[in-house]
Design an enzyme around this catalytic site. Structure first.
Site, PDB file in Angstrom:
ATOM      1  N   THR A 287      11.219 -12.526 -59.628  1.00 27.39           N
ATOM      2  CA  THR A 287      11.992 -12.303 -60.858  1.00 27.39           C
ATOM      3  C   THR A 287      12.159 -13.618 -61.600  1.00 27.39           C
ATOM      4  O   THR A 287      12.680 -14.587 -61.044  1.00 27.39           O
ATOM      5  CB  THR A 287      13.380 -11.719 -60.504  1.00 27.39           C
ATOM      6  OG1 THR A 287      13.183 -10.449 -59.885  1.00 27.39           O
ATOM      7  CG2 THR A 287      14.250 -11.555 -61.727  1.00 27.39           C
TER       8      THR A 287
ATOM      9  N   TYR B 239      14.576 -13.622 -56.215  1.00 26.21           N
ATOM     10  CA  TYR B 239      14.997 -14.458 -57.345  1.00 26.21           C
ATOM     11  C   TYR B 239      14.529 -15.855 -56.987  1.00 26.21           C
ATOM     12  O   TYR B 239      14.251 -16.153 -55.818  1.00 26.21           O
ATOM     13  CB  TYR B 239      16.519 -14.456 -57.487  1.00 26.21           C
ATOM     14  CG  TYR B 239      17.099 -13.088 -57.650  1.00 26.21           C
ATOM     15  CD1 TYR B 239      17.113 -12.480 -58.897  1.00 26.21           C
ATOM     16  CD2 TYR B 239      17.630 -12.413 -56.562  1.00 26.21           C
ATOM     17  CE1 TYR B 239      17.641 -11.207 -59.045  1.00 26.21           C
ATOM     18  CE2 TYR B 239      18.157 -11.138 -56.708  1.00 26.21           C
ATOM     19  CZ  TYR B 239      18.162 -10.541 -57.944  1.00 26.21           C
ATOM     20  OH  TYR B 239      18.670  -9.293 -58.093  1.00 26.21           O
TER      21      TYR B 239
HETATM   22  C1  GLV Z   1      20.342  -7.998 -60.587  1.00 23.25           C
HETATM   23  O1  GLV Z   1      19.178  -8.316 -60.664  1.00 23.25           O
HETATM   24  C2  GLV Z   1      21.044  -7.299 -61.595  1.00 23.25           C
HETATM   25  O2  GLV Z   1      20.498  -7.081 -62.686  1.00 23.25           O
HETATM   26  O3  GLV Z   1      22.208  -6.941 -61.353  1.00 23.25           O
END
Ligand code: GLV
Length: 387
Positions: free
Chosen positions: A156, A130
């Site tokens: 992400t 992330y």
């Molecule tokens: C994490 O990326 C989620 O979607 O829980």
């Protein structure tokens, strides 16, 4: 051994065997779950063109994703808390993937750490991050992934803030699970899962606890996730992260043609057309609906993958025929893992492979690379007229 013929069989066993809190974590979308549902049901709107009397011998699903040979263009998506679905879950899923010959992606929010997965596998895997505020921690994650031999970084982009998932809040989701009367009563009925968990030391977020500043015990982790994500993320930062990694980069969470162009210009190797499995912006269109306009915008500039909603080899075929070079499955392999551990992930891959291969044959194709729009019957207004 139950007879498993489709992914839904694995989901049913998974639902029985894994504590409700973790089943709900995987099997949820945000808010009304409209996008979560559309992701799968929109695949059904696309139909296939049957062709006959075509030589079907020597079929192959082998292909390449970001220059890497794959037995079929289906990677395991990064899924948080996989090691809570089954003891040592990330190691088991990674092993199943490497034996099958498809990429495994380890989530930052995994239970088994990068080093642990590397130690228990033999081939490079992909790592997902992330975008976090703590630059030192991000640099260390990149270094650790490099040291572990990870062959791609999946960044992400669609989780700067978290979409609200009602069930997780109501269940008080945490890793390890909070012991309430309700959760303990439910866990006591999941004997196999419980024995597995008692037999492993891997019960915390292995990449984070003890590595991120101020996160020394699991109790402070939920506040870390709420505070740690970088709300200021922009394309300059994305370009900086691409430079910082210096290897193959896949940008995940692209659902708009303009963003796809930005991603291609930023110098990524691939994008994943994704709405995070319907877990982020509820009300967004399904990934498969957004694939055609994104292919029109960047199909000749960057490799395009797709996730969100894939539950069968036919879904994979439809994404490939619309132009995607690869796909990712999340829930489909988690069902297998929760149902039967490593063997269940292998079974999920086998099911998808068989469906892909047989459908290819019945469409008159022998090679995944030859799949195209000519294999499909797509409603004229598939993406829809949205003003
Ligand atoms: C994490 O990326 C989620 O979607 O829980």
């Amino acid at each position: 051994m139950p007879v498993i013929t489709e992914i839904e069989d694995l989901r049913k066993i998974y639902e029985r065997r894994v504590p409700r809190m973790f089943y709900d974590y995987a099997e949820t979308g945000s808010w009304s779950e409209q996008t979560f549902r559309d992701n799968s049901s929109d695949f059904d709107l696309i139909r296939l063109r049957q062709r006959v009397a075509v030589d079907m011998t020597n079929r192959s699903t082998a292909s390449r994703m970001i220059g890497q040979d794959v037995a079929m263009p289906v990677a395991l998506a990064p899924v948080g808390l996989t090691g809570m679905q089954c003891a040592d879950g990330e190691i088991k899923a990674a092993r199943a993937a490497e034996k099958f010959g498809v990429p495994f992606t380890l989530s930052t929010l995994s239970i088994c750490s990068i080093e642990d997965v590397a130690e228990h596998t033999t081939k490079p895997f992909w790592f997902q991050v992330y975008t976090l505020k703590d630059d030192d921690f991000m640099r260390r994650l990149f270094d650790r992934a490099r040291d572990a031999g990870c062959s791609a970084m999946v960044i992400t982009l669609d989780l700067q803030v978290q979409g609200q998932r009602h069930k997780d809040l109501k269940n008080g989701l945490s890793a390890p699970p909070k012991l309430t009367v309700k959760s303990v009563a439910n866990m006591m009925t999941k004997v196999q899962w419980g024995l597995g968990m008692l037999g492993t030391k891997r019960r915390f977020f292995g990449n984070v606890v003890g590595h991120a500043k101020g996160v020394t015990d699991p109790a402070s982790l939920s506040s870390w996730t709420a505070e740690a994500f970088d709300h200021a993320l922009d394309w300059d930062r994305v370009r900086e992260l691409i430079r910082m990694w210096g290897g193959k980069v896949i940008l995940k969470g692209i659902l708009d043609a303009e963003d796809a162009k930005m991603a291609a210009d930023a110098g990524a190797d691939a994008i994943v057309v994704s709405n995070h499995g319907g877990r982020q912006l509820d009300g967004a269109l399904s990934s498969i609906r957004m694939l055609p306009p994104i292919m029109d915008a960047v199909g000749d500039k960057i490799e395009v993958h797709l996730d969100s909603g894939i539950r069968s080899g036919q879904d994979v075929l439809k994404a490939l025929a619309l132009g995607a070079k690869g796909t990712m499955i999340g829930r489909a392999f988690v069902y297998g893992l929760g149902a039967m551990g490593e063997a269940g992930v292998t079974r999920a891959l086998e099911v998808i492979h068989k469906e892909l291969d047989t459908t290819m044959a019945l469409c008159g194709e022998r090679n995944v690379a030859d799949l195209g729009r000519h294999n499909l019957l797509v409603p004229e207004d598939f993406t829809g007229r949205w003003a």
